[in-house]
Design an enzyme around this catalytic site. Sequence first.
Site, PDB file in Angstrom:
ATOM      1  N   THR A 275       0.834  -1.217   0.000  1.00  0.00           N
ATOM      2  CA  THR A 275       0.000   0.000   0.000  1.00  0.00           C
ATOM      3  C   THR A 275       0.868   1.266   0.000  1.00  0.00           C
ATOM      4  OG1 THR A 275      -0.283   0.229   2.410  1.00  0.00           O
ATOM      5  CG2 THR A 275      -1.829  -1.219   1.280  1.00  0.00           C
TER       6      THR A 275
ATOM      7  N   LEU B 270      -2.391   4.689  -0.360  1.00  0.00           N
ATOM      8  CA  LEU B 270      -3.839   4.466  -0.432  1.00  0.00           C
ATOM      9  C   LEU B 270      -4.082   2.981  -0.189  1.00  0.00           C
ATOM     10  CD1 LEU B 270      -6.662   5.481  -0.821  1.00  0.00           C
ATOM     11  CD2 LEU B 270      -6.346   5.347  -3.299  1.00  0.00           C
ATOM     12  N   HIS B 271      -4.439   2.667   1.091  1.00  0.00           N
ATOM     13  CA  HIS B 271      -4.455   1.269   1.544  1.00  0.00           C
ATOM     14  C   HIS B 271      -5.653   0.446   1.041  1.00  0.00           C
ATOM     15  CE1 HIS B 271      -1.499   2.748   4.474  1.00  0.00           C
ATOM     16  NE2 HIS B 271      -2.366   3.670   4.836  1.00  0.00           N
ATOM     17  N   GLY B 272      -6.856   0.834   1.461  1.00  0.00           N
ATOM     18  CA  GLY B 272      -8.037  -0.031   1.321  1.00  0.00           C
ATOM     19  C   GLY B 272      -8.304  -0.554  -0.085  1.00  0.00           C
TER      20      GLY B 272
ATOM     21  N   CYS C 150      -6.542  -1.487  -2.294  1.00  0.00           N
ATOM     22  CA  CYS C 150      -5.684  -2.606  -2.724  1.00  0.00           C
ATOM     23  C   CYS C 150      -6.460  -3.921  -2.666  1.00  0.00           C
ATOM     24  CB  CYS C 150      -4.439  -2.712  -1.830  1.00  0.00           C
ATOM     25  SG  CYS C 150      -3.184  -1.509  -2.263  1.00  0.00           S
TER      26      CYS C 150
END
Length: 325
Positions: free
Chosen positions: A207, A253-255, A257
Amino acid sequence: MAARRRAGDDQLMTRQLIILTDPGQDQAAAILTILGRPDAFEVLGLVATAGNIGLDHTLGNCLKLLELAGRPDIPVFAGAPLPMRRDLVMAEHVHGPTGLDGPDLPTPAIRPQAQHGVDFIIETLRSRPEGSVTICGLSPLTNLALAFRIAPDIVPRVKEIVAMLGAYFELGNITPTAEFNCYVDPEAADVVLRSGLKITLLPLDVTHQMRSTRGRLDAFSALGNRSGRATDEMLTFSEAFDLKKYGWDGAPLHGPCVPAYMLAPEIFDGRTCAVEVELTGKLTQGMTVVDYWQITGKAHNAFWVRSGDANAYYRLITEAIGNLP
Ligand code: BDR
């Protein structure tokens, strides 16, 4: 050996998803990505989790996002208000006092379901065909682990778990060694990692490569729809903390992924290995200890994603959000 998973049969079918989430601007972007691809995902329900902010806010934020995306038909359930054994640690300093600061989102007309989120998980897995439901983890895994504890018969009924959780090469973001979703409820992550299920983890290692540069955020607004504009506004708010912290040209930008991996595994690289959670360490509680180099000979329990193609990632999520109102 590092491996790139190829696009497979899964991508030809619509996946049935239960989403565990604590929005959170990056979870919002993930949920909107999923809702923008009804050809690929059927959302059975959202389970609001205590995490980035308290449950009252994450529940309300789930409703606001469904309203924004024009999907009042999707049920939202409140999960547990606390992690399994610990006090709740939140990330208000990143996401703001509501957890979803930034845009002015419409007041939702949708109401949450009366059923508890854990009961919803159990009932859904029992009533749907075995191996048909994917768990999409965008938050601490509290509610899934509670469901597994209460109803162990549901465990083999899960198709697979794809979750944003953990860190190894990038180390921690809430402590020097622990990633937030794992740190908030390490006991829950431990239960899930020991489940024997097919698990894919999207950790900070990947991420942190997916950086929301100004150009990438502007592309959301340029879509011209309200969901695109809200995505830009949300991420512009939440990235401020990370931009200062890391000094990069864009924040991780984590989610998204998680849906991006389900839609296009070929744009990511990783390998299967043994992943364990540190539950008691004085300095390392909540750390994911990953035998990436296959040192221990321990049984592999997860596919650990280490890298990905950021341009392809942003193209994918921008196009998906472009399909929404
Ligand atoms: C995770 O922590 C949260 O603050 C983010 O929303 C994301 O789910 C990243 O470590």
